[in-house]
Motif scaffolding. Structure first.
Motif, short mmCIF file in Angstrom:
data_model
loop_
_atom_site.label_atom_id
_atom_site.label_comp_id
_atom_site.label_asym_id
_atom_site.label_seq_id
_atom_site.Cartn_x
_atom_site.Cartn_y
_atom_site.Cartn_z
N GLN A 215 -19.12 14.54 -10.35
CA GLN A 215 -18.87 15.62 -9.43
C GLN A 215 -17.36 15.21 -8.92
O GLN A 215 -17.00 16.33 -8.30
N ILE A 216 -16.85 14.19 -8.81
CA ILE A 216 -15.77 13.88 -8.14
C ILE A 216 -14.47 13.65 -9.16
O ILE A 216 -14.52 12.95 -10.10
N LEU A 217 -13.79 14.95 -9.17
CA LEU A 217 -12.80 14.88 -10.18
C LEU A 217 -11.58 13.88 -10.08
O LEU A 217 -11.45 13.37 -9.38
N ALA A 218 -10.84 14.00 -11.21
CA ALA A 218 -9.89 13.06 -11.20
C ALA A 218 -8.69 13.12 -9.98
O ALA A 218 -8.20 11.82 -9.67
N ASP A 219 -8.69 14.16 -9.57
CA ASP A 219 -7.44 14.48 -8.66
C ASP A 219 -8.44 14.57 -7.23
O ASP A 219 -7.57 14.54 -5.99
N GLY A 251 -19.92 -2.68 -3.18
CA GLY A 251 -20.14 -1.25 -3.98
C GLY A 251 -19.57 -1.42 -5.39
O GLY A 251 -18.92 -2.43 -5.60
N SER A 252 -19.54 -0.25 -5.88
CA SER A 252 -18.92 -0.16 -7.23
C SER A 252 -17.45 0.16 -7.13
O SER A 252 -17.13 0.79 -6.08
N ARG A 253 -17.05 0.08 -8.29
CA ARG A 253 -15.45 0.58 -8.51
C ARG A 253 -15.52 2.07 -8.25
O ARG A 253 -14.39 2.49 -7.90
N ALA A 254 -16.22 2.55 -8.83
CA ALA A 254 -16.40 4.11 -9.07
C ALA A 254 -16.65 4.67 -7.61
O ALA A 254 -15.66 5.60 -6.92
N ASP A 260 -11.00 6.79 -2.32
CA ASP A 260 -9.69 6.61 -2.53
C ASP A 260 -8.97 8.18 -2.91
O ASP A 260 -8.09 8.68 -2.59
N ARG A 261 -9.71 8.69 -3.81
CA ARG A 261 -9.04 9.91 -4.34
C ARG A 261 -9.71 11.14 -3.39
O ARG A 261 -8.69 12.30 -3.38
N ILE A 266 -8.41 16.19 0.18
CA ILE A 266 -9.00 16.92 1.54
C ILE A 266 -7.74 17.19 2.44
O ILE A 266 -7.59 18.37 3.01
N ALA A 267 -6.84 16.12 2.31
CA ALA A 267 -5.45 16.39 2.98
C ALA A 267 -4.77 17.56 2.51
O ALA A 267 -4.14 18.53 3.11
N THR A 268 -4.85 17.72 1.10
CA THR A 268 -4.03 18.99 0.35
C THR A 268 -4.58 20.14 0.73
O THR A 268 -4.13 21.02 0.95
N LEU A 269 -5.85 20.19 0.93
CA LEU A 269 -6.87 21.52 1.30
C LEU A 269 -7.06 21.72 2.70
O LEU A 269 -7.63 22.58 3.20
#
Length: 570
Positions: A215-219, A251-254, A260-261, A266-269
């Motif tokens: 669900q969480i895209l690379a950007d 927690g996991s690295r994911a 962090d992504r 969210i700031a961009t939008l």
């Protein structure tokens, strides 16, 4: 345009649903009993809540989507008739718990209400135990019961029973946020158990990683392409991470990377008012809540996250200059099955200034009347161009297909592309989509320029036959180019019908001009700010595009501009 759904898809999904329902029918209506595990007390950071709404709930006054239920300070809403189904979904999802916890007597009341709910729904109920609603409720219960002492232990037993039910219901959760919430609820419950290792925690962490990777895209955007979905995903993951941290678990690295992504995307939008852009089923949201989430993992809470200029996976462009922001949707619709809330408004744009929102899309609010849902998904509800009175794509509407798949995008707008250039004089963006190519042979192109101070915004919309293609028709095709304005904006049309004065909040003035036309002012509606639709205005340019045009002639090209009126106070 791109066809996305066939009859075979619907048959395959319906067959799977039938098998799943048959298996569910053979199982007990209630989760099996068993000794509730001992839960350790935790005090994680809780989601942002509203004191005013919490005080109202404490007094017995429940308000949602313009509807009110008053049960008195000593009553509860779980044994009375509710105003509507959407009110019931909000109530049984317990998303109001952070509001209640924000007032001094809220924690005790929260536990009391959870007990009342458990007593009222001790038997089977298909509505309150629907998988998606169950996942939302268990996620909210997980946070609250982590922070609120339960000396009697009664709620631990009831919590355990609901979690056993959720664990069994995981395969039936809807794709997207519901699945993310379900796995997060599993992690939180497992993290609170005194005896480890625990199957809930291990299964939840694995499942959460799978959902994050999907669900969480690379950007940092959400796969649904909804800006608000990204906010909800961040809230879910931050809450899970907070519980893991106070429980002394890693927690996991994911999980870390997803948080962090999400924050910079969210700031961009976000617009200048702190709320979110309203694309693909999203709404503005509460700026205070968004601020709190954005500070949730900041190395320095006083330093805001820096937005991107462009999200290559999400497909949004942010053109920021001076104190003004332009956000453009330069991508197609999300993949199946994450398109049930997607809109058909490629190349739609929004503008905000120091005074707030100027240009908008009609948007959507989860508390709005369902009758508005389909209309606001059309291109007419966006600051975009509509050709021949139809959106660049279709949504399933009734019949077996929609019954099996939901209101999915049956035909998408095809290829959507963008090219950006930043210079000392300003930002240039050229976008285009093929959504009208199959039916009319025409491509829609939108060019934008934002000057270095942000007070000069120019655009050009054109319709053209691609080089080398044979025109489908040489007849004219009607178009409508729409510019929807926020309810705080008042529009006054000039006598020449080629320009208009725009006044924001009675103060700031902008001049809109076009060489197309004639220009007309029409009523519009804004749903992204609250559950109740708010009347607004839109500027509309109507014309006839030549079916064999190259996009250079007056019939197939419309130029327009927004310019701030310097030193004007309206």
């Amino acid at each position: 345009m791109t066809r996305r759904i066939t009859l075979a898809d619907a048959v395959r999904v319906r067959a799977a649903q039938t098998v799943s329902n048959a298996i569910t029918a053979l199982r007990p209506a209630r989760p099996s009993g068993g000794r509730a595990p001992e839960l350790i007390a935790l005090s994680p950071a809780l989601p942002h809540g509203h004191r005013e709404r919490g005080a109202a709930i404490l007094s017995g006054r429940w308000v949602y989507a313009g509807q009110t239920l008053d049960v008195g300070a000593h009553g509860h809403p779980f044994s009375v008739t509710l105003p509507s189904e959407r009110f019931a979904a909000w109530l049984h999802g317990f998303s109001w718990l952070p509001d209640l916890l924000s007032v001094s007597d809220g924690p005790a009341k929260a536990v009391e209400l959870c007990r009342h709910w458990s007593d009222a729904f001790s038997g089977p109920n298909s509505f309150v135990h629907a998988p998606d609603l169950l996942a939302e409720r268990m996620l909210n219960w997980g946070w609250v019961l982590s922070a609120v002492p339960d000396s009697s232990g009664q709620m631990s037993d009831r919590y355990a029973g609901q979690m056993r039910f959720l664990r069994r219901s995981l395969p039936r959760l809807s794709p997207g946020l519901a699945a993310l919430r379900g796995q997060a609820a599993m992690v939180i419950y497992g993290a609170r158990q005194a005896e480890r290792p625990d199957a809930y925690l291990a299964r939840g962490l694995d499942g959460l990683d799978e959902e994050i990777n999907l669900q969480i895209l690379a950007d940092g955007g959400h796969i649904s392409r909804s800006p608000w979905a990204a906010v909800e995903a961040l809230s879910c993951l931050l809450g899970t991470d907070a519980v893991l941290q106070v429980a002394g678990l890693a927690g996991s690295r994911a999980l870390d990377r997803a948080i962090d992504r999400l924050i910079p995307m969210i700031a961009t939008l976000r617009h200048t008012d702190g709320g979110m852009a309203v694309f693909h089923g999203g709404h503005e949201g509460d700026p205070a809540r968004i601020d709190a989430l954005m500070r949730g993992r900041a190395a320095s809470p006083s330093l805001p996250a820096q937005p991107f200029a462009y999200g290559p996976n999400s497909g949004y462009h942010r053109l920021e200059a001076g104190s003004n922001v332009v956000i453009v949707d330069a991508h197609g619709v999300p993949p199946r099955p994450h398109d049930l809330d997607a809109h058909l408004g490629p190349l739609a744009m929004e503008i905000s200034t120091t005074e707030g929102r100027l240009l908008v899309n009609c948007g959507w609010h989860p508390g709005a009347a369902p009758s508005w849902r389909r209309p606001v998904r059309s291109s007419d509800a966006h600051s975009a161009l509509t050709l021949a009175g139809r959106s660049p794509g279709t949504i399933l509407d009734g019949g077996f297909m929609e019954d099996a798949l939901g209101a999915a995008i049956a035909v998408g707008p095809g290829d959507v592309r963008a090219r950006r250039k930043e210079q000392s004089t300003g930002i240039w963006l050229e976008t285009a989509h093929d959504g009208y190519k199959d039916a009319h042979g025409l491509v829609h192109r939108r060019r934008l320029f934002v000057g270095e101070d942000g007070d000069d915004i120019r655009g050009e919309d054109s319709l053209f036959v691609p080089a080398g293609d044979t025109p489908i028709t040489r007849d004219s095709v009607p178009y409508a180019l729409r510019f929807h304005f926020h309810p705080d904006v008042r529009v006054s049309l000039a006598q020449d019908l080629s320009s208009a004065l725009l006044v924001q909040k009675g103060r700031a003035g902008w001049r809109f001009r076009t060489d197309g036309g004639p220009l007309a002012v029409e009523p519009s509606v804004y749903l992204a700010g609250s559950a109740r639709p708010v009347r607004s205005q839109q500027l509309v340019i109507l014309g006839q595009a030549l079916g064999d045009g190259d996009g250079q002639g007056r019939d197939n090209r419309i130029r327009w501009s927004f310019r701030r009126l310097k030193g004007r106070s309206a």
